[in-house]
Design an enzyme around this catalytic site. Structure first.
Site, PDB file in Angstrom:
ATOM      1  N   VAL A 146      44.655  -7.725 -30.417  1.00 54.28           N
ATOM      2  CA  VAL A 146      45.350  -7.527 -31.686  1.00 54.28           C
ATOM      3  C   VAL A 146      46.294  -6.371 -31.371  1.00 54.28           C
ATOM      4  O   VAL A 146      45.859  -5.234 -31.233  1.00 54.28           O
ATOM      5  CB  VAL A 146      44.371  -7.183 -32.839  1.00 54.28           C
ATOM      6  CG1 VAL A 146      45.138  -6.811 -34.097  1.00 54.28           C
ATOM      7  CG2 VAL A 146      43.438  -8.356 -33.108  1.00 54.28           C
ATOM      8  N   PRO A 147      47.579  -6.676 -31.164  1.00 55.05           N
ATOM      9  CA  PRO A 147      48.499  -5.739 -30.495  1.00 55.05           C
ATOM     10  C   PRO A 147      48.919  -4.519 -31.309  1.00 55.05           C
ATOM     11  O   PRO A 147      50.079  -4.367 -31.688  1.00 55.05           O
ATOM     12  CB  PRO A 147      49.683  -6.629 -30.150  1.00 55.05           C
ATOM     13  CG  PRO A 147      49.684  -7.676 -31.209  1.00 55.05           C
ATOM     14  CD  PRO A 147      48.229  -7.931 -31.515  1.00 55.05           C
ATOM     15  N   CYS A 148      47.977  -3.623 -31.511  1.00 59.67           N
ATOM     16  CA  CYS A 148      48.281  -2.390 -32.237  1.00 59.67           C
ATOM     17  C   CYS A 148      49.258  -1.511 -31.447  1.00 59.67           C
ATOM     18  O   CYS A 148      49.940  -0.677 -32.031  1.00 59.67           O
ATOM     19  CB  CYS A 148      47.000  -1.641 -32.576  1.00 59.67           C
ATOM     20  SG  CYS A 148      45.918  -1.324 -31.181  1.00 59.67           S
ATOM     21  N   HIS A 149      49.339  -1.719 -30.131  1.00 55.94           N
ATOM     22  CA  HIS A 149      50.276  -0.945 -29.321  1.00 55.94           C
ATOM     23  C   HIS A 149      51.728  -1.273 -29.651  1.00 55.94           C
ATOM     24  O   HIS A 149      52.626  -0.517 -29.312  1.00 55.94           O
ATOM     25  CB  HIS A 149      50.011  -1.173 -27.823  1.00 55.94           C
ATOM     26  CG  HIS A 149      50.241  -2.579 -27.378  1.00 55.94           C
ATOM     27  ND1 HIS A 149      49.294  -3.573 -27.578  1.00 55.94           N
ATOM     28  CD2 HIS A 149      51.298  -3.166 -26.765  1.00 55.94           C
ATOM     29  CE1 HIS A 149      49.772  -4.717 -27.093  1.00 55.94           C
ATOM     30  NE2 HIS A 149      50.979  -4.493 -26.597  1.00 55.94           N
ATOM     31  N   ARG A 150      51.972  -2.369 -30.356  1.00 51.57           N
ATOM     32  CA  ARG A 150      53.332  -2.778 -30.710  1.00 51.57           C
ATOM     33  C   ARG A 150      53.812  -2.168 -32.022  1.00 51.57           C
ATOM     34  O   ARG A 150      54.878  -2.525 -32.511  1.00 51.57           O
ATOM     35  CB  ARG A 150      53.412  -4.304 -30.811  1.00 51.57           C
ATOM     36  CG  ARG A 150      53.177  -4.999 -29.492  1.00 51.57           C
ATOM     37  CD  ARG A 150      53.333  -6.495 -29.604  1.00 51.57           C
ATOM     38  NE  ARG A 150      52.851  -7.128 -28.385  1.00 51.57           N
ATOM     39  CZ  ARG A 150      52.347  -8.343 -28.332  1.00 51.57           C
ATOM     40  NH1 ARG A 150      52.280  -9.093 -29.419  1.00 51.57           N
ATOM     41  NH2 ARG A 150      51.917  -8.837 -27.184  1.00 51.57           N
TER      42      ARG A 150
END
Length: 180
Positions: A146-150
């Site tokens: 779940v791309p929280c880094h984006r």
């Protein structure tokens, strides 16, 4: 690879293990329902209850590094590197209804692009809930998937990241390095 958020099942026996990724060693927890947690190793932890402090201690956990490596193998492939067969990755993550709404929006952020905390808050029809959105993003139990880094700040700064700014920047750079 498609990623699908399914209802958290809990209760069942779970497996956990350690495997490498392009961004360092990772720990993974999974069941037959799907992946529950994926975290980056910051220290030399080996006790799953220290690595994953939110684990339900009443459940039975089995360490399986070999299968963790197999499960992890396709998770860090760039678009175009995946095998031709379309697979769906199931995520069985425990969270509040609000957190799950935020995580669902994160799943819609395209590879190698970024969104802002404000855009995420607007996407869930709560434009004034930017801090609550940031908190939900920080509670994401499956780093990378779940791309929280984006998610970055509206001013273009990286914003927070549980595993540090250098790793967040490394992930964004790695995604942007994909040939067009």
């Amino acid at each position: 690879m498609k990623v699908r958020l399914v209802d958290y099942q809990g209760g069942a026996d779970a497996f956990y293990g350690q495997a490498s990724s392009p961004f360092g060693m990772t720990w993974l927890v999974w069941t037959v329902s799907g992946i529950e947690q994926l975290v980056f190793q910051d220290r030399g932890e080996t006790d799953p209850f220290r690595v994953f402090p939110r684990l339900d201690r009443s459940r039975c956990f089995h360490r399986d590094d070999a299968n963790a490596a197999l499960v992890m193998q396709p998770l860090f492939k760039r678009p175009g590197q995946e095998n031709s067969q379309q697979t769906t990755l199931m995520l069985s993550m425990q969270g509040t209804a609000f957190q799950r709404r935020v995580w669902q929006v994160l799943l819609s952020i395209p590879f190698a692009t970024v969104s802002t905390y404000q855009q995420i808050a607007s996407a869930i029809d709560q434009p004034k809930a930017v801090r609550a959105v940031a908190s939900a993003i920080g509670a994401n139990p499956v780093a990378w998937l779940v791309p929280c880094h984006r998610v970055i700040r509206s001013n273009g700064e990286l914003g927070g990241y549980r595993w540090g700014f250098p790793r967040k920047q490394q992930m964004l750079d790695w995604e942007r390095a994909v040939p067009a």
